[in-house]
Design an enzyme around this catalytic site. Sequence first.
Site, PDB file in Angstrom:
ATOM      1  N   GLU A 191      22.333  11.062   2.398  1.00 37.98           N
ATOM      2  CA  GLU A 191      22.544  10.690   0.993  1.00 37.98           C
ATOM      3  C   GLU A 191      23.838  11.250   0.403  1.00 37.98           C
ATOM      4  O   GLU A 191      23.846  11.702  -0.741  1.00 37.98           O
ATOM      5  CB  GLU A 191      21.359  11.182   0.141  1.00 37.98           C
TER       6      GLU A 191
HETATM    7  C1  TNX Z   1      15.012  11.930   0.371  1.00 39.44           C
HETATM    8  S1  TNX Z   1      14.790  12.437   3.234  1.00 39.44           S
HETATM    9  C2  TNX Z   1      15.785  13.013   0.751  1.00 39.44           C
HETATM   10  C3  TNX Z   1      15.523  14.323   0.130  1.00 39.44           C
HETATM   11  C4  TNX Z   1      14.436  14.247  -0.902  1.00 39.44           C
HETATM   12  C5  TNX Z   1      13.327  13.374  -0.404  1.00 39.44           C
HETATM   13  C6  TNX Z   1      12.138  13.341  -1.304  1.00 39.44           C
HETATM   14  C7  TNX Z   1      16.209  12.833   3.057  1.00 39.44           C
HETATM   15  C8  TNX Z   1      16.974  12.996   4.255  1.00 39.44           C
HETATM   16  N1  TNX Z   1      16.664  13.014   1.807  1.00 39.44           N
HETATM   17  O1  TNX Z   1      16.703  14.829  -0.425  1.00 39.44           O
HETATM   18  O2  TNX Z   1      13.974  15.522  -1.156  1.00 39.44           O
HETATM   19  O3  TNX Z   1      13.827  12.066  -0.253  1.00 39.44           O
HETATM   20  O4  TNX Z   1      11.078  12.656  -0.726  1.00 39.44           O
END
Ligand code: TNX
Length: 522
Positions: A337
């Site tokens: 992300e």
């Molecule tokens: C997505 S899963 C994210 C996290 C969040 C999560 C909450 C991932 C690699 N990144 O930063 O905490 O969703 O479910």
Amino acid sequence: MIFKRRENTVAAFVMIFMTVVQMSCTKTPTDLSKEPIIPKPVSVTATGDRFRLKKGAGIYVKGESAELMQVGQYLADILNPATGFAIEVKSTDGEPRSGSIYLTTPGTDSKIGNEGYELTITEDIVKLTANSPEGIFRGIQTIRQLLPADIEKSSKTEKSWEIATGTITDYPAYSYRGSMLDVARHFFGVDDVKRYIDFLACYKMNALHLHLTDDQGWRIEIKSWPNLTEHGGSTQVGGGKGGFYTQEQYKDIVNYAADRYITIIPEIDMPGHTNAALSSYPELNPDGKATELYTGIDVGFSTLSTKKEITYKFIDDVMRELSELTPGPYLHLGGDESHVTKKEDYIPFVARVQDIVAAHGKRVIGWDDIAISTLKANAVAQYWSKAENANLAVSQNAKIIMSPAARTYVDMKYDSTTTLGLHWAGYVEVDAAYNWDPATLVPGIGKDNILGIEAPLWSETLTNMNEIEYMVFPRLPGIAEIGWTPASMRNWDEYKVRLGKQGERFSAMDINYYESDLVPWI
Ligand code: TNX
């Protein structure tokens, strides 16, 4: 007359005796193949009798291995509180006397590998054989589940401590079976992490991934960059006081896990999810200005400067200190992300960080997002959202850890009434978390591409151990079974009955669990 009276008395005694025997028959196990073990063992043969653990029993270890003695002591520490037997661990040359538990590692059975074990239970003896102490450790979890649930109690309980007789041969389907704990959004102290490690151990899991850094907090002391924890560790989601592990505390966690044959995988998430670092050191920011600390739950707004040399000096220092504290083979670089990092900057950044990790002698893991970069030959991609990324990783010969959010994210709500958790990936009821096969979920990715499975627990909404337990139980045992038991031997309708029988075990361990309506709890 006298004769007659005596005959009556004898008859009465016989009747009482028979009733007692019958009562104990209905209460105690006699069919090993019906025991509700999780994960389900690969092969079980019942012989219809029972072994009884009595006062005066010993745990005998073949030979003088200090490591095996320590594993024996771990078993004694499980058995002693509830039985009150003060069982001791002793070294022996050959088969010990009747009534004992015997642990031995002849190391000659290639089929069961390093983690497998063979358990032979007769009326006389419980014999656990493996190729390594690690296999003995996994087998001990089976012995534990074969005893009455009260064995998990922390104080003396009157009980007949019996185990059904027969043989079990058992070994895992996947070599990596783990969970992730997000200690960045909310901080959890050493004792909480140890309890979490104990949960993993119960279900034969072997990896704990610690999400040590994120926008809201930096949780591991780095001596060369002290402000990361001093400032960056000083808060958490909601604005609480946060916290961090000193290097000594982190080592304590690593050692506690190692004693349970669990590898710690530390994650330093980058280039996004880095606000805590960006707030602690202005020079890491693209504009050279420190950001404010952040206590909300948004994602995707932060990035390290990918263009400045100081960023790579920073990463090298962090990865060096972390690799020195971490005996396991992996360092996790996150990589997810990074929405405000330009793609043309992200790609060379991830390539360079992989080189840094390799230079410190570690194998790199990253979230599936890293697959758009050039991956090192032995890299591991953790599939969480994009099948396309997972396939891109496999096309570069990377192995995959399966963490599909809609199945394994134990921070997802069970249903619309669950007050804790998030639901961006949907609701994940206990059956959805269990009823799937890693080797067929993503077209193009088969068992050979998969290192294993991991259940991430993100902690935006979780503030204490009670809440952690509610999200993890009872989904974690199911994820553990997917990693251990061959897919051909698993089905929900059979599993849910075994899971229902684990309820009394959860209670004996004081675990706060979600009593799903889908499970026939006993
Ligand atoms: C997505 S899963 C994210 C996290 C969040 C999560 C909450 C991932 C690699 N990144 O930063 O905490 O969703 O479910």
